[in-house]
Design a protein around this motif. Structure first.
Motif, PDB file in Angstrom:
ATOM      1  N   ASP A  23       0.826  -1.206   0.000  1.00 31.19           N
ATOM      2  CA  ASP A  23       0.000   0.000   0.000  1.00 31.19           C
ATOM      3  C   ASP A  23       0.859   1.253   0.000  1.00 31.19           C
ATOM      4  O   ASP A  23       0.545   2.234  -0.665  1.00 31.19           O
ATOM      5  CB  ASP A  23      -0.924   0.000   1.227  1.00 31.19           C
ATOM      6  CG  ASP A  23      -1.920  -1.150   1.159  1.00 31.19           C
ATOM      7  OD1 ASP A  23      -2.170  -1.638   0.027  1.00 31.19           O
ATOM      8  OD2 ASP A  23      -2.420  -1.591   2.203  1.00 31.19           O
ATOM      9  N   LYS A  24       1.963   1.187   0.741  1.00 31.43           N
ATOM     10  CA  LYS A  24       2.847   2.339   0.834  1.00 31.43           C
ATOM     11  C   LYS A  24       3.433   2.728  -0.519  1.00 31.43           C
ATOM     12  O   LYS A  24       3.588   3.896  -0.843  1.00 31.43           O
ATOM     13  CB  LYS A  24       3.998   2.013   1.795  1.00 31.43           C
ATOM     14  CG  LYS A  24       3.912   2.742   3.137  1.00 31.43           C
ATOM     15  CD  LYS A  24       5.267   2.730   3.829  1.00 31.43           C
ATOM     16  CE  LYS A  24       5.508   1.403   4.549  1.00 31.43           C
ATOM     17  NZ  LYS A  24       6.819   1.345   5.219  1.00 31.43           N
ATOM     18  N   MET A  25       3.795   1.722  -1.312  1.00 31.14           N
ATOM     19  CA  MET A  25       4.516   2.055  -2.545  1.00 31.14           C
ATOM     20  C   MET A  25       3.625   2.048  -3.793  1.00 31.14           C
ATOM     21  O   MET A  25       4.089   2.366  -4.882  1.00 31.14           O
ATOM     22  CB  MET A  25       5.724   1.134  -2.737  1.00 31.14           C
ATOM     23  CG  MET A  25       5.452  -0.347  -2.681  1.00 31.14           C
ATOM     24  SD  MET A  25       7.026  -1.258  -2.555  1.00 31.14           S
ATOM     25  CE  MET A  25       6.451  -2.933  -2.578  1.00 31.14           C
ATOM     26  N   ARG A  26       2.343   1.677  -3.630  1.00 25.93           N
ATOM     27  CA  ARG A  26       1.463   1.550  -4.779  1.00 25.93           C
ATOM     28  C   ARG A  26       1.530   2.763  -5.717  1.00 25.93           C
ATOM     29  O   ARG A  26       1.746   2.626  -6.924  1.00 25.93           O
ATOM     30  CB  ARG A  26       0.024   1.311  -4.323  1.00 25.93           C
ATOM     31  CG  ARG A  26      -0.959   1.242  -5.499  1.00 25.93           C
ATOM     32  CD  ARG A  26      -2.359   0.886  -5.063  1.00 25.93           C
ATOM     33  NE  ARG A  26      -2.505  -0.559  -4.836  1.00 25.93           N
ATOM     34  CZ  ARG A  26      -2.764  -1.120  -3.663  1.00 25.93           C
ATOM     35  NH1 ARG A  26      -2.879  -0.355  -2.581  1.00 25.93           N
ATOM     36  NH2 ARG A  26      -2.880  -2.422  -3.569  1.00 25.93           N
ATOM     37  N   ASP A  27       1.369   3.952  -5.178  1.00 27.31           N
ATOM     38  CA  ASP A  27       1.276   5.132  -6.028  1.00 27.31           C
ATOM     39  C   ASP A  27       2.564   5.381  -6.802  1.00 27.31           C
ATOM     40  O   ASP A  27       2.539   5.637  -8.002  1.00 27.31           O
ATOM     41  CB  ASP A  27       0.912   6.364  -5.192  1.00 27.31           C
ATOM     42  CG  ASP A  27      -0.520   6.269  -4.689  1.00 27.31           C
ATOM     43  OD1 ASP A  27      -1.282   5.480  -5.276  1.00 27.31           O
ATOM     44  OD2 ASP A  27      -0.855   6.959  -3.719  1.00 27.31           O
ATOM     45  N   ASN A  28       3.681   5.269  -6.098  1.00 25.48           N
ATOM     46  CA  ASN A  28       4.961   5.495  -6.775  1.00 25.48           C
ATOM     47  C   ASN A  28       5.179   4.520  -7.925  1.00 25.48           C
ATOM     48  O   ASN A  28       5.620   4.898  -9.005  1.00 25.48           O
ATOM     49  CB  ASN A  28       6.120   5.343  -5.788  1.00 25.48           C
ATOM     50  CG  ASN A  28       6.346   6.624  -5.019  1.00 25.48           C
ATOM     51  OD1 ASN A  28       5.971   7.696  -5.492  1.00 25.48           O
ATOM     52  ND2 ASN A  28       6.940   6.512  -3.844  1.00 25.48           N
ATOM     53  N   ILE A  29       4.885   3.250  -7.678  1.00 32.27           N
ATOM     54  CA  ILE A  29       5.127   2.243  -8.705  1.00 32.27           C
ATOM     55  C   ILE A  29       4.192   2.452  -9.886  1.00 32.27           C
ATOM     56  O   ILE A  29       4.625   2.458 -11.044  1.00 32.27           O
ATOM     57  CB  ILE A  29       4.954   0.819  -8.120  1.00 32.27           C
ATOM     58  CG1 ILE A  29       6.098   0.533  -7.141  1.00 32.27           C
ATOM     59  CG2 ILE A  29       4.948  -0.213  -9.233  1.00 32.27           C
ATOM     60  CD1 ILE A  29       6.029  -0.822  -6.495  1.00 32.27           C
ATOM     61  N   ARG A  30       2.901   2.656  -9.571  1.00 36.60           N
ATOM     62  CA  ARG A  30       1.947   2.912 -10.645  1.00 36.60           C
ATOM     63  C   ARG A  30       2.409   4.067 -11.522  1.00 36.60           C
ATOM     64  O   ARG A  30       2.298   4.035 -12.744  1.00 36.60           O
ATOM     65  CB  ARG A  30       0.603   3.265 -10.052  1.00 36.60           C
ATOM     66  CG  ARG A  30      -0.284   2.065  -9.826  1.00 36.60           C
ATOM     67  CD  ARG A  30      -1.668   2.575  -9.473  1.00 36.60           C
ATOM     68  NE  ARG A  30      -2.531   1.511  -9.020  1.00 36.60           N
ATOM     69  CZ  ARG A  30      -3.629   1.702  -8.321  1.00 36.60           C
ATOM     70  NH1 ARG A  30      -3.969   2.947  -7.961  1.00 36.60           N
ATOM     71  NH2 ARG A  30      -4.377   0.689  -7.967  1.00 36.60           N
ATOM     72  N   ASP A  31       2.916   5.088 -10.861  1.00 35.57           N
ATOM     73  CA  ASP A  31       3.378   6.279 -11.553  1.00 35.57           C
ATOM     74  C   ASP A  31       4.495   5.932 -12.539  1.00 35.57           C
ATOM     75  O   ASP A  31       4.435   6.260 -13.722  1.00 35.57           O
ATOM     76  CB  ASP A  31       3.902   7.252 -10.500  1.00 35.57           C
ATOM     77  CG  ASP A  31       3.904   8.668 -11.011  1.00 35.57           C
ATOM     78  OD1 ASP A  31       2.913   9.051 -11.667  1.00 35.57           O
ATOM     79  OD2 ASP A  31       4.904   9.373 -10.775  1.00 35.57           O
ATOM     80  N   ASP A  32       5.483   5.217 -12.043  1.00 31.62           N
ATOM     81  CA  ASP A  32       6.607   4.819 -12.909  1.00 31.62           C
ATOM     82  C   ASP A  32       6.121   3.971 -14.076  1.00 31.62           C
ATOM     83  O   ASP A  32       6.516   4.174 -15.221  1.00 31.62           O
ATOM     84  CB  ASP A  32       7.630   4.010 -12.106  1.00 31.62           C
ATOM     85  CG  ASP A  32       8.614   4.919 -11.379  1.00 31.62           C
ATOM     86  OD1 ASP A  32       8.618   6.124 -11.682  1.00 31.62           O
ATOM     87  OD2 ASP A  32       9.354   4.422 -10.524  1.00 31.62           O
ATOM     88  N   LEU A  33       5.268   2.977 -13.767  1.00 32.98           N
ATOM     89  CA  LEU A  33       4.878   2.037 -14.809  1.00 32.98           C
ATOM     90  C   LEU A  33       3.970   2.694 -15.848  1.00 32.98           C
ATOM     91  O   LEU A  33       4.022   2.349 -17.032  1.00 32.98           O
ATOM     92  CB  LEU A  33       4.201   0.801 -14.207  1.00 32.98           C
ATOM     93  CG  LEU A  33       5.085  -0.041 -13.284  1.00 32.98           C
ATOM     94  CD1 LEU A  33       4.409  -1.366 -12.990  1.00 32.98           C
ATOM     95  CD2 LEU A  33       6.454  -0.291 -13.895  1.00 32.98           C
ATOM     96  N   SER A  34       3.136   3.628 -15.421  1.00 42.16           N
ATOM     97  CA  SER A  34       2.249   4.231 -16.421  1.00 42.16           C
ATOM     98  C   SER A  34       3.044   5.152 -17.341  1.00 42.16           C
ATOM     99  O   SER A  34       2.693   5.357 -18.499  1.00 42.16           O
ATOM    100  CB  SER A  34       1.108   4.981 -15.735  1.00 42.16           C
ATOM    101  OG  SER A  34       1.563   6.221 -15.273  1.00 42.16           O
ATOM    102  N   TYR A  35       4.127   5.716 -16.821  1.00 49.53           N
ATOM    103  CA  TYR A  35       4.947   6.591 -17.658  1.00 49.53           C
ATOM    104  C   TYR A  35       5.784   5.781 -18.650  1.00 49.53           C
ATOM    105  O   TYR A  35       5.812   6.051 -19.837  1.00 49.53           O
ATOM    106  CB  TYR A  35       5.858   7.433 -16.769  1.00 49.53           C
ATOM    107  CG  TYR A  35       6.650   8.480 -17.504  1.00 49.53           C
ATOM    108  CD1 TYR A  35       6.009   9.491 -18.212  1.00 49.53           C
ATOM    109  CD2 TYR A  35       8.034   8.472 -17.488  1.00 49.53           C
ATOM    110  CE1 TYR A  35       6.734  10.469 -18.874  1.00 49.53           C
ATOM    111  CE2 TYR A  35       8.761   9.446 -18.152  1.00 49.53           C
ATOM    112  CZ  TYR A  35       8.114  10.439 -18.850  1.00 49.53           C
ATOM    113  OH  TYR A  35       8.832  11.399 -19.513  1.00 49.53           O
ATOM    114  N   TYR A  36       6.439   4.752 -18.134  1.00 50.00           N
ATOM    115  CA  TYR A  36       7.391   4.020 -18.972  1.00 50.00           C
ATOM    116  C   TYR A  36       6.855   2.697 -19.499  1.00 50.00           C
ATOM    117  O   TYR A  36       7.534   2.023 -20.266  1.00 50.00           O
ATOM    118  CB  TYR A  36       8.666   3.733 -18.175  1.00 50.00           C
ATOM    119  CG  TYR A  36       9.464   4.955 -17.858  1.00 50.00           C
ATOM    120  CD1 TYR A  36      10.026   5.728 -18.873  1.00 50.00           C
ATOM    121  CD2 TYR A  36       9.687   5.344 -16.548  1.00 50.00           C
ATOM    122  CE1 TYR A  36      10.784   6.845 -18.581  1.00 50.00           C
ATOM    123  CE2 TYR A  36      10.447   6.469 -16.256  1.00 50.00           C
ATOM    124  CZ  TYR A  36      10.979   7.210 -17.276  1.00 50.00           C
ATOM    125  OH  TYR A  36      11.732   8.317 -16.988  1.00 50.00           O
ATOM    126  N   GLY A  37       5.665   2.283 -19.067  1.00 51.16           N
ATOM    127  CA  GLY A  37       5.160   0.972 -19.457  1.00 51.16           C
ATOM    128  C   GLY A  37       5.557  -0.092 -18.450  1.00 51.16           C
ATOM    129  O   GLY A  37       6.411   0.124 -17.602  1.00 51.16           O
TER     130      GLY A  37
END
Ligand code: AMP
Ligand code: AMP
Ligand code: AMP
Ligand code: NA
Ligand code: NA
Ligand code: NA
Lengths: 95, 332, 332, 95, 95, 332
Positions: A70-84
């Protein structure tokens, strides 16, 4: 003990950024497998990409508790949506 | 233009091995050079060409031609992406246009190496400082490409993150292949000036082995290029035309610049080849990072699948004819 | 001590490539030599140095110096871990002290190779049998390290399994790098004695290519060492000091032993370098297996991140000065 | 058919021992992926370890029945607690 | 969203055929990891196979919906029963 | 038969490195050459041997001996699997018999290379066109094997899919190793005829480096073979006997054919070695694809674990004696 398994697949070139995110969330550990290839909604990644400037994919596995995810969900989603890339959670019980 | 030099080029081992690789894909042979072996040869070629170039530069010293040629090289790698961008904008959005244009402004080290081999087989002299031009032309086009995106793109790129100038410079100047080429050049220079006995000890590795390693790598490049080719279909005929027309166009500008610089035929060919070749190492790495909106298959498939084979097989002898035709004309 | 030999050492291609690798990490370049390519060069260097050493030993025969030198080498690799252990115990527990001490008692083949290159560039002669010392010094330190744990550790190691002597011997003598070095030495010896034409046919591979391959490998070692360096911060200043002081101390003992053995300056330098260098191949493998209580980052980060670069860049010319100062003194 | 998936991640150098344990428990099969890197509570394993004497990690996947896992649980735990590494079980249905 | 994770492990030499099957079923993406070794009911696949004509294994991961799996089940089973290999499904939740 | 030539063969570097690799497995050393490094050497050896063979063929032209020898080579690779099949059927089903027989009808390039090295060390001449025989003998045995399955297998193979002739031909002729060998041969030929300066430039890579690369690859082959050996136990004594007897038997037929063809001793040895060696590259690839009913451990373990080492260590000198005994006899 209820644990989760998080599978992340994305371009090797984003590996450092993702690991920084994991470390910031204090994951107990992680495993990285490089040289993965594949296809996603946006790109085909083949083995010959390895020597071009493009790189191939990394597959990262994290076993951890739900709250860390839960803590890292937003950060990871952010990275993956930008770079795939993709991220999936499943159940895992320690042996 | 005679057909002879083309045939002669095609019958040289590096080009033959390139064709073998390509044909193996056509015939669906399971010949394969697994990762990371191609990376080994890619690193080796960059190291060796940089090292030898550095030695040559130290030996010949900075002649009158060096500075003008290197400056012109950088100028060309700034100019070409601008022209390419204008052409590509007819069909593509800002992101794709800028990314593809940057690839064509930048260079391909293996095309350069092939041109050197061609010159050697034709016994035409060329200077080591041209490796300096190779090293210097890889980055500027990236910067132009990114600036084009920065200024021409819609103000609120939905997916975009802020593009820091430092990140752009870092991507363009410290890309692994740029860095290895440049630093090997410096090692070669320092070795030649302070430790000449080291040259002879490096020679079997960086010199004698070079031609064979080039052949082996081109075998792989043939496989890679032929695997890319079918994906070009999705790119459409405009881009396919661009991938052949743009190198020819760049070569044409390049040969006049070379004439203006009074380069000899060998240096002139290398200059033209640098203009005509397109990058598949530094540029894709930088574009993927900073312009994720651009479709990577566009800039990778065109450069690797079409422009690279065209240059290797047909381009180099064509450019040589061009050089032989234009350069001897009365001075501009 | 003059500054000249250090600068001369730094300006040799292998050291320059080492620095290039290290600087690439500093500048965050994405230059990378992917696994298993470093392993290829590592295996190659061990095979080549063993093979060449075996030929030299066969050619020179077992001179008077061979046996005393090899015995002294083994003695040093038994003694150094004991001294290191006593020093390290001021700060570390038995497990970490033993593991780190074993690493410093053992040797680094690449440091040895660099010292040979240094001697060649200085045109100082040395003997092939010193490769024998290299091969023989890798294992004994491991055994001492494990015996230290066996006898000095608290009787009931909570995590421990029984340490069989056979397992210890197996780990120390049949480690891949020890085995390849030793057996290539034997192949070289047998080839020289029964099949001399084989030597000329191997020469391009094991001889001519060697220097270039060394450079390529040191490029990778530069990357690896610079990646390790920041992790040393966690190790604390005591260990950082140890990683510089211990090689110097060992070199100092080594040079007097070399003088006692009446070694010429070339052999003396190699002997000193063996004493001063620390292992990152055989020892980590053995320690991980048998002393899991020890923190691997301690013994890997110090040897790879600090002692190895120190020896390659500064150590070798310093030791040469030491040899030139101490050896010519009137006999002990 | 209810099946389990067992994921084991540990140092390559212990691979032979772990495979022996698997074979002794009569697993129907297993898959090994080497050259994995990662971080755990005890160690960081990076790619440069591959040429040093330290080696990198192996990721072993076993699809088998619960009872086979029960048979080998103690042996595997033993190996992993001594040398480090993780072991997790999850559900898996044959296609 | 309920998603499935499909793990396929089989000889690298069948990779093209399997990917064709995946593409025909319109999977949203897939990831391939080559150079896997292992043992199954029929064969031992070791690392030295890589340079012989035999090749090693590929591990393919697909995250997709159940209905896509249903579409390709028969084709995949067919390939795997002919050439060997395993296929398992588990639950996966997007991050 | 004297013992001398065997000992001399064993003391050559390639065989010594092979033994080192095998012994490392015996002693459980952790020496390892990780994938895909063996593939690098395997590709290199095929490329180099093809290239050199092509040059030789162009240089010597198509002498009277070329056509009969190549035809006989193809005939042998059609005949041997038939004989092997008949023998194997005593113990095995159609599928396994056909697959194993095909492996023994086909060839091993590394065994051929080892025989060339043996001849060179014995200063016995041989011709480049024998590489053509090597290239031509790889595929026919596969076709025979598959036809044997097609016609001798029970009509409704439960697991079988239809075997299209085109798939069979594709597998046998376009297998990566067959393709690389044949096409490198063509490149060598074309280079020699139209671009002779390219030969000198390739020589350091394909020529000088060859012997060392062969040694390195045989080191790995030693490891692989020794790892395979224990699995032979499951194969049973019949198959173990077959793996030794069949090469000897094939060599025996081969030497008479060589005599009939009036081959010189060098070419004769190479011809015999082609007959006696068994494939672990093209055949396993083809059999796995088309005859999945056959147990791969049978055809891989026998060829790699027993026949290959036997040929490398003992076979080649034995066949040489055979050649020296049979060939000089009065003509048939
Ligand atoms: N549905 C999926 N299943 C498995 N892997 C996927 C999937 N989608 C994407 N990937 C992996 O994620 C990488 C990046 O995808 P993309 O989002 O297209 O950049 C691909 O190359 C695949 O390796
Ligand atoms: N929580 C975790 N999630 C994923 N992989 C892990 C985790 N903990 C440890 N590992 C893996 O197990 C290896 C050994 O861990 P260690 O127990 O620190 O020796 C690490 O290098 C990781 O690859
Ligand atoms: N029960 C299993 N668990 C994990 N992997 C398996 C299992 N069975 C087979 N495999 C993998 O599938 C490959 C092919 O198996 P086979 O069906 O024997 O040809 C093996 O080499 C393993 O990598
Ligand atoms: Na250009
Ligand atoms: Na030491
Ligand atoms: Na044969």
């Amino acid at each position: 003990m209820k644990m989760k398994r998080l599978d992340l697949i994305f371009s090797e070139r984003e590996l450092d950024a993702i690991i920084k995110t994991l470390e910031k969330a204090n994951v107990p550990g992680y495993t990285v497998m490089k040289h993965a290839t594949g296809r996603g909604p946006e790109r085909v990644v083949t083995e010959d990409m390895e020597f071009t400037g493009y790189g191939s994919n990394a597959h990262v596995i994290v076993f951890c508790e739900q709250e860390i995810i839960d803590k890292m969900r937003d950060n990871i989603r952010d990275d993956l949506s930008y770079y795939g890339g993709v991220a999936y959670i499943s159940e895992a019980t320690p042996l | 233009m005679e057909i002879n030099p083309i045939l002669q080029n095609v019958l040289a081992p590096p080009v033959l091995f390139f064709l073998i690789g390509a044909i193996s894909v056509l015939f669906k042979s399971d010949l394969e050079i697994p990762a990371p072996l191609p990376k080994l040869f890619s690193l080796y070629l960059l190291l060796a060409i940089g090292f030898k170039g550095g030695i040559e530069i130290q030996r010949s010293g900075f002649t009158d031609q060096v500075l003008p040629t290197l400056s012109a090289a950088i100028l060309m790698s700034l100019l070409i992406p601008l022209i390419g961008f204008l052409i590509l904008r007819f069909k593509f959005d800002v992101f794709n246009s800028a990314a593809i244009a940057a690839a064509y402004g930048s260079i391909s080290a293996v095309t350069f190496i092939s041109a050197e081999s061609f010159l050697e087989s034709q016994k035409i002299a060329f200077d080591g400082f041209m490796v300096g031009a190779l090293a210097l032309m890889e980055s500027p086009a990236i910067i132009v490409g990114l600036l084009l995106v920065k200024f021409a793109a819609p103000k609120n790129r939905p997916k975009s993150r802020k593009m820091h100038l430092s990140a752009i410079l870092h991507e363009s100047l410290l890309n692994g292949s740029v860095y290895l080429l440049l630093s090997s050049l410096i090692v070669g220079f320092l070795t030649a000036s302070s430790n000449p006995s080291g040259i002879a000890k490096m020679e079997p590795f960086t010199g004698q082995l070079f031609y064979g390693a080039e052949c082996f790598f081109l075998l792989d490049m043939g496989i890679v290029a032929a695997q890319r080719l079918p994906r070009l279909k999705n790119a459409g005929s405009f881009l396919i035309g661009f991938a052949i027309f743009m190198p020819l166009f760049n070569a044409f500008i390049g040969v006049f610049v070379a004439r203006f610089l009074s380069l000899g035929p060998g240096n002139a060919l290398l200059f033209v080849v640098l203009c005509a070749s397109a990058s598949y190492l530094a540029v894709p790495a930088a574009m993927r990072m900073t312009v994720p909106e651009a479709k990577s298959s566009y800039y990778i498939s065109t450069t690797l699948g079409l422009t690279f084979p065209f240059n290797i097989v047909l381009g180099i002898p064509i450019y040589m004819s061009l050089v032989n035709t234009i350069i001897p004309l009365s001075p501009l």
